[in-house]
Design a protein around this motif. Structure first.
Motif, PDB file in Angstrom:
ATOM      1  N   UNK A  21       0.833  -1.210   0.000  1.00 55.05           N
ATOM      2  CA  UNK A  21       0.000   0.000   0.000  1.00 55.05           C
ATOM      3  C   UNK A  21       0.868   1.260   0.000  1.00 55.05           C
ATOM      4  N   UNK A  22       1.886   1.271   0.843  1.00 53.81           N
ATOM      5  CA  UNK A  22       2.780   2.441   0.875  1.00 53.81           C
ATOM      6  C   UNK A  22       3.613   2.518  -0.404  1.00 53.81           C
ATOM      7  N   UNK A  23       4.056   1.368  -0.895  1.00 53.00           N
ATOM      8  CA  UNK A  23       4.811   1.287  -2.142  1.00 53.00           C
ATOM      9  C   UNK A  23       4.054   1.984  -3.273  1.00 53.00           C
ATOM     10  N   UNK A  24       2.749   1.721  -3.342  1.00 47.72           N
ATOM     11  CA  UNK A  24       1.949   2.313  -4.400  1.00 47.72           C
ATOM     12  C   UNK A  24       1.878   3.825  -4.275  1.00 47.72           C
ATOM     13  N   UNK A  25       1.754   4.330  -3.063  1.00 50.18           N
ATOM     14  CA  UNK A  25       1.711   5.777  -2.877  1.00 50.18           C
ATOM     15  C   UNK A  25       2.996   6.440  -3.365  1.00 50.18           C
ATOM     16  N   UNK A  26       4.130   5.778  -3.138  1.00 55.87           N
ATOM     17  CA  UNK A  26       5.406   6.311  -3.623  1.00 55.87           C
ATOM     18  C   UNK A  26       5.397   6.372  -5.146  1.00 55.87           C
ATOM     19  N   UNK A  27       4.940   5.299  -5.784  1.00 59.84           N
ATOM     20  CA  UNK A  27       4.908   5.281  -7.243  1.00 59.84           C
ATOM     21  C   UNK A  27       3.923   6.309  -7.802  1.00 59.84           C
ATOM     22  N   UNK A  28       2.761   6.424  -7.186  1.00 62.42           N
ATOM     23  CA  UNK A  28       1.784   7.402  -7.670  1.00 62.42           C
ATOM     24  C   UNK A  28       2.373   8.813  -7.656  1.00 62.42           C
ATOM     25  N   UNK A  29       3.095   9.129  -6.608  1.00 64.66           N
ATOM     26  CA  UNK A  29       3.690  10.468  -6.519  1.00 64.66           C
ATOM     27  C   UNK A  29       4.754  10.675  -7.595  1.00 64.66           C
ATOM     28  N   UNK A  30       5.575   9.652  -7.845  1.00 62.61           N
ATOM     29  CA  UNK A  30       6.585   9.771  -8.892  1.00 62.61           C
ATOM     30  C   UNK A  30       5.933   9.947 -10.258  1.00 62.61           C
ATOM     31  N   UNK A  31       4.934   9.148 -10.553  1.00 58.74           N
ATOM     32  CA  UNK A  31       4.308   9.196 -11.879  1.00 58.74           C
ATOM     33  C   UNK A  31       3.425  10.418 -12.078  1.00 58.74           C
ATOM     34  N   UNK A  32       2.679  10.794 -11.060  1.00 53.29           N
ATOM     35  CA  UNK A  32       1.654  11.827 -11.227  1.00 53.29           C
ATOM     36  C   UNK A  32       2.075  13.223 -10.774  1.00 53.29           C
ATOM     37  N   UNK A  33       2.988  13.297  -9.819  1.00 53.15           N
ATOM     38  CA  UNK A  33       3.260  14.578  -9.162  1.00 53.15           C
ATOM     39  C   UNK A  33       4.591  15.209  -9.543  1.00 53.15           C
ATOM     40  N   UNK A  34       5.598  14.384  -9.845  1.00 55.75           N
ATOM     41  CA  UNK A  34       6.954  14.911  -9.990  1.00 55.75           C
ATOM     42  C   UNK A  34       7.093  15.873 -11.180  1.00 55.75           C
ATOM     43  N   UNK A  35       6.494  15.508 -12.322  1.00 60.05           N
ATOM     44  CA  UNK A  35       6.583  16.345 -13.524  1.00 60.05           C
ATOM     45  C   UNK A  35       5.197  16.900 -13.869  1.00 60.05           C
ATOM     46  N   UNK A  36       5.099  18.216 -13.951  1.00 58.53           N
ATOM     47  CA  UNK A  36       3.850  18.843 -14.370  1.00 58.53           C
ATOM     48  C   UNK A  36       3.600  18.613 -15.855  1.00 58.53           C
ATOM     49  N   UNK A  37       2.341  18.681 -16.256  1.00 58.14           N
ATOM     50  CA  UNK A  37       2.045  18.766 -17.682  1.00 58.14           C
ATOM     51  C   UNK A  37       2.693  20.033 -18.215  1.00 58.14           C
ATOM     52  N   UNK A  38       3.313  19.946 -19.360  1.00 54.08           N
ATOM     53  CA  UNK A  38       3.979  21.109 -19.951  1.00 54.08           C
ATOM     54  C   UNK A  38       5.398  21.316 -19.484  1.00 54.08           C
ATOM     55  N   UNK A  39       5.896  20.459 -18.613  1.00 52.92           N
ATOM     56  CA  UNK A  39       7.275  20.616 -18.146  1.00 52.92           C
ATOM     57  C   UNK A  39       8.274  20.383 -19.278  1.00 52.92           C
ATOM     58  N   UNK A  40       7.939  19.467 -20.179  1.00 52.67           N
ATOM     59  CA  UNK A  40       8.839  19.164 -21.301  1.00 52.67           C
ATOM     60  C   UNK A  40       8.534  20.132 -22.439  1.00 52.67           C
TER      61      UNK A  40
END
Length: 456
Positions: A162-181
């Motif tokens: 459960x905690x593992x998934x929260x870490x992945x969700x943050x990396x995939x969804x939060x780290x890079x904004x749309x339009x960052x590239x």
């Protein structure tokens, strides 16, 4: 029944997957599993049949519970040896345009920071056609291979996941904004640093202070599969899974598991049908009933019962070689695959299961008997599972490869299409868009991953 059935070819990067011993058949080519041509051919066949995807199982460790060592599994090729499932996906993606891919990766032994990059890489290379089957493992032999004396407790593995998934969700969804590239050649700016942030996580099991290594992939979070239907596994599926695979001996048995997972999904704040449910189904089909049963009798001469018992013993955590053939098997909590043991004990409504009864089921080297018949008979069985069990689709394990998949594509798929039960062509878009008939490749807003999504 108005909705289309979803169908995956079910395979594994090894010689013996579910129906053990079939690799010995003179027409079987699964001993070529370690070649690119084998997987490219499989993918082309699956896409020709408009299948939703290829689902790749995996296991870490070897089956060493039966008779106390791995000799039986090694001799029979029962998922030993086994290669990495992720590395064959680009081969299959390159020769297809629409086919989806589900790959199994174990959370217990894979650091989330590195897995996030590997799955994002595959999502880029497949143009949004990747899914991840979340498992926590069930073999002590895997733990020993990773430097531990034994694997963690069954339910505790899900708590960590459960905690593992929260870490992945943050990396995939939060780290890079749309339009960052930006890829701004004139300004010399590939990505805008102000739109890329580190993920800082201080949890009970994981610590992280890093940006996601990959730029946002087409789906960001891959389609999420889960393959555990134990009591704790269903809770995990209801919170995280978009597709879940269940083990049930009949459509009636499947119905109660499906209803429970859907109810748990609603309790978790998601829609009941936000989780698609799949069941395994081995198929032997012929143009006539006689042809089908002749083929079945031909196949069964190669079934490896010892290999099947080695696989099953490790699955349930009980050495079946030590039991009297007619001794009823009772439930006992193990750290193995609890759902497999629950299926023949606490969830079995009929007479007690014994080793002799299990062997009687292993007609093709699997603990589940195949469905044998004409295309019309196969379709009727599938329809019954969907209508009574309320499932959404099937995983089709190979019997004789590639013959079994080709037979299904050439014989069964046209009948499914004629009866309005299966699509005639692929929809456009990512794997998630195809599966859920949505116009966005990103995960549903009610899913827990979505709470980490940064506004555009």
């Amino acid at each position: 029944m108005s909705r289309h059935i979803h169908i995956y070819a079910f395979d594994m990067n090894c010689v013996g997957h579910i129906n053990h011993g079939m690799w010995r058949h003179p027409r079987d080519t699964s001993s070529r599993y370690n070649t690119m041509e084998y997987w490219a051919d499989l993918a082309r066949t699956a896409e020709r049949g408009k299948l939703d995807g290829i689902f790749l199982a995996d296991i870490i460790g070897v089956y060493d519970v039966y008779k106390g060592d791995p000799s039986t599994a090694i001799a029979s090729g029962a998922q030993t040896p086994v290669n990495d499932p992720l590395l064959i996906v680009p081969i299959m993606a390159y020769v297809t345009k629409h086919l989806g891919f589900g790959v199994t990766v174990n959370t217990t032994y894979e650091p989330p920071y590195l897995l996030a990059r590997r799955l994002s890489t595959l999502d880029h290379l497949t143009n949004g056609r990747i899914g991840w089957n979340i498992v926590t493992g069930y073999l002590d032999s895997a733990a020993c291979g990773m430097g531990l004396s034994a694997q963690p407790d069954h339910d505790a593995r899900y708590d960590v996941a459960d905690e593992y998934m929260d870490v992945l969700y943050r990396l995939w969804e939060e780290s890079w904004e749309d339009g960052a590239v930006r890829v701004d050649r004139m300004a010399g700016v590939y990505a805008d640093p102000s739109k890329v942030r580190p993920i800082r996580h201080e949890g009970q099991h994981y610590r992280l202070d890093a940006i996601h290594l990959s730029e946002p992939s087409p789906q960001r979070t891959p389609v999420l599969y889960q393959a555990g239907s134990s009591t704790r596994g269903r809770q995990f599926a209801a919170r995280h899974a978009e597709c879940a695979f269940i083990g049930a001996s009949s459509p009636e048995a499947a119905a109660s598991i499906v209803a429970d997972i859907r109810a748990k999904a609603v309790a978790a704040g998601r829609a009941a049908r936000s989780v698609k449910l799949f069941s395994g189904l081995s198929v032997v089909v012929g143009r006539t009933e006689k042809e089908a049963y002749d083929k079945f009798e031909d196949y069964r001469r190669y079934a490896d019962i010892e290999g099947a018992l080695a696989h099953y013993s490790s699955s349930i955590g009980i050495d079946l070689s030590r039991l009297d053939p007619d001794e009823p098997i009772t439930y006992r909590k193990t750290n193995a695959n609890n759902s497999a043991l629950e299926a023949i004990t606490t969830r079995s409504a009929d007479s007690a299961w014994t080793v002799r009864r299990i062997i009687d089921q292993m007609v093709l080297g699997s603990r589940q008997k195949p469905v044998v018949g004409t295309p019309e008979q196969i379709v009727e069985v599938m329809r019954r599972w969907v209508e009574i069990g309320d499932i959404d689709g099937f995983n089709l394990p190979r019997t004789v490869a590639p013959e079994s998949l080709r037979d299904f594509v050439d014989l069964v798929v046209p009948v499914l299409q004629e009866q309005g039960l299966f699509k005639h062509d692929y929809a456009r878009g990512s794997l998630r868009e195809k599966l859920f008939e949505t116009d966005s490749p990103h995960i549903d807003a009610a899913h827990p991953a979505a709470r980490f999504r940064r506004p555009a």
